[in-house]
Design a protein around this motif. Sequence first.
Motif, PDB file in Angstrom:
ATOM      1  N   MET A  41       0.837  -1.168   0.000  1.00 59.54           N
ATOM      2  CA  MET A  41       0.000   0.000   0.000  1.00 59.54           C
ATOM      3  C   MET A  41       0.894   1.247   0.000  1.00 59.54           C
ATOM      4  O   MET A  41       1.948   1.267   0.628  1.00 59.54           O
ATOM      5  CB  MET A  41      -0.880   0.002   1.250  1.00 59.54           C
ATOM      6  N   LEU A  42       0.468   2.269  -0.696  1.00 57.97           N
ATOM      7  CA  LEU A  42       1.136   3.573  -0.666  1.00 57.97           C
ATOM      8  C   LEU A  42       0.220   4.574  -0.002  1.00 57.97           C
ATOM      9  O   LEU A  42      -0.980   4.589  -0.243  1.00 57.97           O
ATOM     10  CB  LEU A  42       1.450   4.056  -2.085  1.00 57.97           C
ATOM     11  N   ARG A  43       0.817   5.415   0.838  1.00 60.03           N
ATOM     12  CA  ARG A  43       0.063   6.503   1.456  1.00 60.03           C
ATOM     13  C   ARG A  43       0.986   7.693   1.625  1.00 60.03           C
ATOM     14  O   ARG A  43       2.211   7.550   1.648  1.00 60.03           O
ATOM     15  CB  ARG A  43      -0.528   6.086   2.793  1.00 60.03           C
ATOM     16  N   ARG A  44       0.401   8.871   1.736  1.00 56.29           N
ATOM     17  CA  ARG A  44       1.208  10.068   1.974  1.00 56.29           C
ATOM     18  C   ARG A  44       1.833  10.006   3.362  1.00 56.29           C
ATOM     19  O   ARG A  44       1.200   9.554   4.310  1.00 56.29           O
ATOM     20  CB  ARG A  44       0.340  11.318   1.877  1.00 56.29           C
ATOM     21  N   ILE A  45       3.079  10.464   3.446  1.00 55.88           N
ATOM     22  CA  ILE A  45       3.687  10.513   4.775  1.00 55.88           C
ATOM     23  C   ILE A  45       3.079  11.679   5.545  1.00 55.88           C
ATOM     24  O   ILE A  45       2.537  12.619   4.965  1.00 55.88           O
ATOM     25  CB  ILE A  45       5.226  10.616   4.740  1.00 55.88           C
ATOM     26  N   ASP A  46       3.173  11.573   6.852  1.00 51.79           N
ATOM     27  CA  ASP A  46       2.716  12.663   7.710  1.00 51.79           C
ATOM     28  C   ASP A  46       3.765  12.909   8.791  1.00 51.79           C
ATOM     29  O   ASP A  46       4.812  12.249   8.804  1.00 51.79           O
ATOM     30  CB  ASP A  46       1.330  12.373   8.295  1.00 51.79           C
ATOM     31  N   ASP A  47       3.494  13.840   9.650  1.00 54.40           N
ATOM     32  CA  ASP A  47       4.473  14.214  10.682  1.00 54.40           C
ATOM     33  C   ASP A  47       4.943  13.017  11.508  1.00 54.40           C
ATOM     34  O   ASP A  47       6.095  12.958  11.912  1.00 54.40           O
ATOM     35  CB  ASP A  47       3.892  15.279  11.607  1.00 54.40           C
ATOM     36  N   GLY A  48       4.056  12.058  11.740  1.00 56.91           N
ATOM     37  CA  GLY A  48       4.407  10.888  12.544  1.00 56.91           C
ATOM     38  C   GLY A  48       5.403   9.954  11.881  1.00 56.91           C
ATOM     39  O   GLY A  48       5.993   9.104  12.543  1.00 56.91           O
ATOM     40  N   ASP A  49       5.611  10.110  10.584  1.00 58.71           N
ATOM     41  CA  ASP A  49       6.539   9.247   9.840  1.00 58.71           C
ATOM     42  C   ASP A  49       7.939   9.831   9.728  1.00 58.71           C
ATOM     43  O   ASP A  49       8.863   9.157   9.278  1.00 58.71           O
ATOM     44  CB  ASP A  49       6.018   9.023   8.414  1.00 58.71           C
ATOM     45  N   LEU A  50       8.104  11.081  10.114  1.00 57.31           N
ATOM     46  CA  LEU A  50       9.351  11.790   9.814  1.00 57.31           C
ATOM     47  C   LEU A  50      10.594  11.150  10.410  1.00 57.31           C
ATOM     48  O   LEU A  50      11.629  11.079   9.750  1.00 57.31           O
ATOM     49  CB  LEU A  50       9.248  13.244  10.244  1.00 57.31           C
ATOM     50  N   GLU A  51      10.519  10.694  11.631  1.00 54.00           N
ATOM     51  CA  GLU A  51      11.721  10.122  12.238  1.00 54.00           C
ATOM     52  C   GLU A  51      12.102   8.807  11.575  1.00 54.00           C
ATOM     53  O   GLU A  51      13.279   8.517  11.370  1.00 54.00           O
ATOM     54  CB  GLU A  51      11.534   9.947  13.748  1.00 54.00           C
ATOM     55  N   GLU A  66       3.955   0.617   2.486  1.00 60.53           N
ATOM     56  CA  GLU A  66       3.747  -0.312   3.593  1.00 60.53           C
ATOM     57  C   GLU A  66       3.505  -1.703   3.035  1.00 60.53           C
ATOM     58  O   GLU A  66       2.730  -1.879   2.086  1.00 60.53           O
ATOM     59  CB  GLU A  66       2.538   0.110   4.437  1.00 60.53           C
ATOM     60  N   HIS A  67       4.173  -2.668   3.613  1.00 57.70           N
ATOM     61  CA  HIS A  67       3.985  -4.072   3.253  1.00 57.70           C
ATOM     62  C   HIS A  67       3.345  -4.771   4.439  1.00 57.70           C
ATOM     63  O   HIS A  67       3.942  -4.819   5.523  1.00 57.70           O
ATOM     64  CB  HIS A  67       5.327  -4.722   2.892  1.00 57.70           C
ATOM     65  N   ASP A  68       2.152  -5.276   4.239  1.00 61.40           N
ATOM     66  CA  ASP A  68       1.399  -5.920   5.335  1.00 61.40           C
ATOM     67  C   ASP A  68       1.285  -4.992   6.538  1.00 61.40           C
ATOM     68  O   ASP A  68       1.438  -5.431   7.698  1.00 61.40           O
ATOM     69  CB  ASP A  68       2.017  -7.258   5.728  1.00 61.40           C
ATOM     70  N   GLY A  69       1.098  -3.705   6.283  1.00 64.47           N
ATOM     71  CA  GLY A  69       0.911  -2.735   7.364  1.00 64.47           C
ATOM     72  C   GLY A  69       2.193  -2.253   8.013  1.00 64.47           C
ATOM     73  O   GLY A  69       2.145  -1.464   8.955  1.00 64.47           O
ATOM     74  N   VAL A  70       3.348  -2.727   7.527  1.00 59.70           N
ATOM     75  CA  VAL A  70       4.635  -2.338   8.111  1.00 59.70           C
ATOM     76  C   VAL A  70       5.342  -1.363   7.153  1.00 59.70           C
ATOM     77  O   VAL A  70       5.526  -1.700   5.985  1.00 59.70           O
ATOM     78  CB  VAL A  70       5.520  -3.573   8.352  1.00 59.70           C
ATOM     79  N   PRO A  71       5.729  -0.177   7.641  1.00 53.34           N
ATOM     80  CA  PRO A  71       6.462   0.757   6.786  1.00 53.34           C
ATOM     81  C   PRO A  71       7.713   0.097   6.222  1.00 53.34           C
ATOM     82  O   PRO A  71       8.486  -0.536   6.955  1.00 53.34           O
ATOM     83  CB  PRO A  71       6.818   1.903   7.722  1.00 53.34           C
TER      84      PRO A  71
END
Length: 66
Positions: free
Chosen positions: A1-11, A56-61
């Motif tokens: 799955m592809l999704r836009r990154i957000d502030d929580g993904d930055l680190e 994300e693969h199987d819900g894992v970034p």
Amino acid sequence: MLRRIDDGDLETVRRWRNHPKVRAASFTTHEIGAAEHARWWRAVRGDPDREVLLYEHDGVPAGVVT
């Protein structure tokens, strides 16, 4: 799955960017600090012509798509 990154993904994204193999293949090879990464994110987030997606693969970034 592809999704836009957000502030929580930055680190996570910064940690991946600073991996030695990623740095070696990048235009800039220095380690990216938190302040520099935050400046990059502000620029990307404010530019309607740029998009950064998280794979994300199987819900894992698992990677970044720009």
